[in-house]
Design an enzyme around this catalytic site. Structure first.
Site, PDB file in Angstrom:
ATOM      1  N   CYS A 118       0.852  -1.188   0.000  1.00  0.00           N
ATOM      2  CA  CYS A 118       0.000   0.000   0.000  1.00  0.00           C
ATOM      3  C   CYS A 118       0.883   1.231   0.000  1.00  0.00           C
ATOM      4  CB  CYS A 118      -0.930   0.004   1.210  1.00  0.00           C
ATOM      5  SG  CYS A 118      -2.343   1.122   0.984  1.00  0.00           S
ATOM      6  N   CYS A 120      -0.187   4.180   1.754  1.00  0.00           N
ATOM      7  CA  CYS A 120      -0.588   5.163   2.771  1.00  0.00           C
ATOM      8  C   CYS A 120       0.451   5.420   3.858  1.00  0.00           C
ATOM      9  CB  CYS A 120      -1.936   4.784   3.386  1.00  0.00           C
ATOM     10  SG  CYS A 120      -1.927   3.223   4.270  1.00  0.00           S
ATOM     11  N   CYS A 128      -3.960   6.132   0.019  1.00  0.00           N
ATOM     12  CA  CYS A 128      -3.418   4.843  -0.431  1.00  0.00           C
ATOM     13  C   CYS A 128      -2.982   4.852  -1.892  1.00  0.00           C
ATOM     14  CB  CYS A 128      -4.456   3.747  -0.198  1.00  0.00           C
ATOM     15  SG  CYS A 128      -4.914   3.591   1.545  1.00  0.00           S
ATOM     16  N   LYS A 193     -12.400  -4.987   1.592  1.00  0.00           N
ATOM     17  CA  LYS A 193     -11.898  -4.143   2.673  1.00  0.00           C
ATOM     18  C   LYS A 193     -12.820  -2.944   2.826  1.00  0.00           C
ATOM     19  CE  LYS A 193      -7.883  -1.443   4.072  1.00  0.00           C
ATOM     20  NZ  LYS A 193      -6.475  -1.136   3.812  1.00  0.00           N
ATOM     21  N   ARG A 203      -3.585   3.112  12.352  1.00  0.00           N
ATOM     22  CA  ARG A 203      -3.163   4.378  11.737  1.00  0.00           C
ATOM     23  C   ARG A 203      -2.251   5.159  12.673  1.00  0.00           C
ATOM     24  NH1 ARG A 203      -8.773   5.798   8.538  1.00  0.00           N
ATOM     25  NH2 ARG A 203      -8.719   3.917   7.238  1.00  0.00           N
ATOM     26  N   ARG A 215     -11.209   7.513   3.416  1.00  0.00           N
ATOM     27  CA  ARG A 215     -10.893   6.536   2.381  1.00  0.00           C
ATOM     28  C   ARG A 215     -12.156   5.971   1.696  1.00  0.00           C
ATOM     29  NH1 ARG A 215      -5.711   6.492   3.829  1.00  0.00           N
ATOM     30  NH2 ARG A 215      -4.909   5.484   5.717  1.00  0.00           N
ATOM     31  N   LYS A 246     -11.946  -7.839   5.556  1.00  0.00           N
ATOM     32  CA  LYS A 246     -11.401  -7.011   6.623  1.00  0.00           C
ATOM     33  C   LYS A 246     -12.323  -5.834   6.896  1.00  0.00           C
ATOM     34  CE  LYS A 246      -7.594  -3.884   7.236  1.00  0.00           C
ATOM     35  NZ  LYS A 246      -6.586  -3.123   6.579  1.00  0.00           N
TER      36      LYS A 246
HETATM   37  C1  PBG Z   1      -3.013  -0.055   4.659  1.00  0.00           C
HETATM   38  C2  PBG Z   1      -3.614  -0.903   5.714  1.00  0.00           C
HETATM   39  C3  PBG Z   1      -4.432  -0.530   6.784  1.00  0.00           C
HETATM   40  C4  PBG Z   1      -4.638  -1.686   7.532  1.00  0.00           C
HETATM   41  C5  PBG Z   1      -3.977  -2.719   6.894  1.00  0.00           C
HETATM   42  N1  PBG Z   1      -3.371  -2.209   5.760  1.00  0.00           N
HETATM   43  C6  PBG Z   1      -4.955   0.787   7.191  1.00  0.00           C
HETATM   44  C7  PBG Z   1      -5.996   1.466   6.418  1.00  0.00           C
HETATM   45  O1  PBG Z   1      -6.490   0.997   5.385  1.00  0.00           O
HETATM   46  O2  PBG Z   1      -6.320   2.577   6.829  1.00  0.00           O
HETATM   47  C8  PBG Z   1      -5.406  -1.766   8.822  1.00  0.00           C
HETATM   48  C9  PBG Z   1      -5.003  -2.842   9.741  1.00  0.00           C
HETATM   49  C10 PBG Z   1      -5.507  -2.726  11.124  1.00  0.00           C
HETATM   50  O3  PBG Z   1      -6.281  -1.827  11.494  1.00  0.00           O
HETATM   51  O4  PBG Z   1      -5.105  -3.582  11.912  1.00  0.00           O
HETATM   52  N2  PBG Z   1      -3.899   0.503   3.768  1.00  0.00           N
END
Ligand code: PBG
Length: 325
Positions: A118, A120, A128, A193, A203, A215, A246
């Site tokens: 990613c 971000c 992202c 997701k 974060r 997002r 997720k």
């Molecule tokens: C990266 C990413 C995120 C998470 C996993 N990969 C953060 C997001 O999308 O803001 C979250 C994982 C977690 O909260 O344990 N994009």
């Protein structure tokens, strides 16, 4: 009375004998945070019990994990410098690339290395992908995402896990990997997701909160479940090897639905907010941490997950070993 269901609950032996769900210890994956620099191991405030490791000290985390029986990790990187185009994500000597090499060197093939792909954590704006004004430009981002995935494969990752939610990224990554001789590098897609408040502690841990907006123009709307099937099918068609859902605990229905509608293995990511809520409640003396961890992990498997990514992976593995779940 003809039926007495309590007969099958009379003692531990009979209860264990008739269990319907068997969690998969071999399917547990532990998230690890790598921070650029040297000789540091710092506690992560938002994720008690977890640390930022510099690549030279990641072995301490891996040793502990192996001791508990977990040999699969998913790596996240926190670079020293961020910029508009997330250069640190695909730098050949970036923090994750260094971490992969360190683990590979020390453990050869006894650790299975997955990387989160990613932008971000690497972009100055925290989104992202690559911005076009305020909008994350989908097709432009694909090039950066593919470059990042390829650099992880080149460093020695077994599997890459794109979490950016751009359209078409699984196909783009598959093509980049295949063109460069990495046809055996697997892709676990964060296919389903959701835009979720449950990512808050992550974060903080990764310093990846967006500097403006949210997002929601790329992550899914939590009102939807049919769309989850659509996302899973698209990624399946583009060449994903594993489909991930997720978050997990508020999305058990989604896990079940996706599992029914794809022939690929289903993974679930029990995210940072889920971990932090259990930790906080346990610390306040309100719940029994071990009991909640066992029950919630099992519910994710019961919903249909074959694979579970969890900040409690070590504890869950030990619970499985003890036969508690
Ligand atoms: C990266 C990413 C995120 C998470 C996993 N990969 C953060 C997001 O999308 O803001 C979250 C994982 C977690 O909260 O344990 N994009």
């Amino acid at each position: 009375m003809i039926e007495r269901p309590r007969r099958l609950r009379a003692n531990r032996d009979i209860r264990e004998m008739v269990r319907e769900t068997h969690p998969n210890a071999k399917g547990l994956i532990l998230p690890l945070f790598l921070k650029e620099g040297t000789n540091e191991k710092e506690p992560i405030g938002s994720l008690e019990g977890h640390f930022h490791f510099t690549p030279d000290r990641v072995k301490e985390a891996i040793d502990e994990s192996l001791e508990c029986g977990v040999n699969k990790v998913i790596l996240f990187g926190i670079p020293q410098e961020k910029d508009e185009v997330g250069s640190g994500a695909y730098a050949p000597d970036g923090v994750v690339q260094q971490g992969i090499r360190a683990i590979r060197e020390a453990y050869e093939d006894s650790v299975y290395i997955i990387t989160d792909v990613c932008m971000c954590e690497y972009t100055s704006h925290g989104h992202c992908g690559i911005l076009n004004g305020q909008y994350v430009d989908n097709d432009k981002t694909l090039k950066y995402i593919s470059k990042t995935a390829l650099s992880h494969a080149q460093a020695g990752a077994d599997m890459v896990a794109p979490s950016d939610m751009m359209d078409g990224r699984v196909g783009a990554i598959r093509e980049a990997l295949d063109e460069n001789g990495f046809e055996n590098t697997a892709i676990m897609s964060y296919a389903v997701k959701y835009a979720s408040a449950f990512y808050g502690p992550f974060r903080d841990a990764a310093g990846s909160a967006p500097s403006f907006g949210d997002r929601k123009s790329y992550q899914m709307d939590y009102h939807n479940v049919r769309e989850a099937v659509k996302e899973a099918r698209l990624d399946e068609a583009e060449g994903a090897d594993i489909i991930m859902v997720k978050p997990a605990l508020s999305y058990l229905d989604v896990i079940a639905k996706v599992h029914e509608n794809t022939v690929l293995p289903t993974a679930a990511y029990s995210v940072s907010g889920e971990y932090a809520m259990i930790k906080a409640a346990a610390e306040a003396g309100l719940v029994d941490e071990y009991g909640i961890v066992c029950e919630s992990a099992l519910s994710i498997f019961r919903a249909g997950a074959d694979i579970l990514i969890s900040y409690y992976a070590k504890e869950i593995c030990e619970a499985i070993r003890k036969g508690d779940i």
